[in-house]
Scaffold this active site. Sequence first.
Site, short mmCIF file in Angstrom:
data_model
loop_
_atom_site.label_atom_id
_atom_site.label_comp_id
_atom_site.label_asym_id
_atom_site.label_seq_id
_atom_site.Cartn_x
_atom_site.Cartn_y
_atom_site.Cartn_z
N PHE A 66 0.84 -1.20 0.00
CA PHE A 66 0.00 0.00 0.00
C PHE A 66 0.88 1.25 0.00
O PHE A 66 1.80 1.38 0.82
CB PHE A 66 -0.91 0.02 1.23
CG PHE A 66 -1.97 -1.04 1.20
CD1 PHE A 66 -3.23 -0.77 0.68
CD2 PHE A 66 -1.70 -2.33 1.64
CE1 PHE A 66 -4.21 -1.75 0.63
CE2 PHE A 66 -2.67 -3.33 1.60
CZ PHE A 66 -3.92 -3.03 1.08
N CYS A 115 -14.80 13.72 4.47
CA CYS A 115 -16.00 12.97 4.85
C CYS A 115 -16.13 12.86 6.37
O CYS A 115 -15.12 12.67 7.07
CB CYS A 115 -15.94 11.58 4.24
SG CYS A 115 -15.82 11.59 2.45
N ASP A 121 -11.83 7.63 8.33
CA ASP A 121 -11.02 7.04 9.40
C ASP A 121 -9.53 7.09 9.06
O ASP A 121 -8.73 6.37 9.65
CB ASP A 121 -11.47 5.59 9.68
CG ASP A 121 -11.35 4.70 8.45
OD1 ASP A 121 -10.91 5.19 7.38
OD2 ASP A 121 -11.68 3.51 8.56
N HIS A 140 -9.43 -6.47 7.14
CA HIS A 140 -8.21 -6.11 7.87
C HIS A 140 -8.54 -5.59 9.27
O HIS A 140 -7.75 -5.76 10.20
CB HIS A 140 -7.39 -5.08 7.09
CG HIS A 140 -8.16 -3.87 6.69
ND1 HIS A 140 -9.22 -3.93 5.82
CD2 HIS A 140 -8.04 -2.58 7.04
CE1 HIS A 140 -9.70 -2.69 5.65
NE2 HIS A 140 -9.00 -1.86 6.38
S1 SF4 Z 1 -9.97 9.71 2.31
FE1 SF4 Z 1 -11.52 10.23 3.83
S2 SF4 Z 1 -12.19 12.29 3.28
FE2 SF4 Z 1 -11.16 11.45 1.48
S3 SF4 Z 1 -12.80 10.51 0.22
FE3 SF4 Z 1 -11.94 8.89 1.53
S4 SF4 Z 1 -13.27 8.89 3.35
FE4 SF4 Z 1 -13.62 10.84 2.27
#
Ligand code: SF4
Length: 216
Positions: A43, A53, A57, A210
Amino acid sequence: MTPDPAAATRAAVNVFRQGLLPIVEIFYSLQGEGGRAGQATVFIRLAGCSLACSFCDTDFRVKREMRLEEVVEEAASYQSPWVCLTGGEPTLFDLKPLCDALHNAGFLIQTETNGMHPRPSWNLDYITVSPKESEGGHLNPWYLDHATEFKYVIDNEDDIARALENPTAGNPIGPALYLQPNALNPEAVRLCIEAIKRNPHRLRLSLQTHKYLQIP
Ligand code: SF4
């Protein structure tokens, strides 16, 4: 969760403008979600995101400012044929040079994106789109023809309705449509299972394995 998402994204853009890659972390683990769940994967988490959002997380602040060659060298130090460009939102940046270098090193490349920024020149091998319409995101139509899979994070019935509004939902041979219950919401698992039983031809369940396994 990123303390100040806008500031984190500005910092990431500044690093990229200096010719370096704004990296949060590079690590070797199993892909936990979607159709590649269970496969060993390197990764590469990019910093910055076009959204913030409420359920995010991920801490997408820049932790490492790296040259392209350093990223490829570190990825190649592991055994996997797969890398996953994730974030944050990796498509914020033009990573074609990185993708070319990773392909030249023999990697297959998956990316995980919110689907707002098309990147056809990257020649990606596996595209996972997780649309975030409920958080102000919009799905760029390019992904309707090029996504390998769509993955919807589910908290409630409105989220399931959004998944079924995906224009590919009526295409029986379209990209996989995954419902992924928000790991923080046990009720969401039940909602997903019921929705999949009602729409068995198109919907599938994706679990964040995970997190259940407590691996990165
Ligand atoms: S990384 Fe976080 S803020 Fe960005 S699109 Fe994904 S969930 Fe939304």
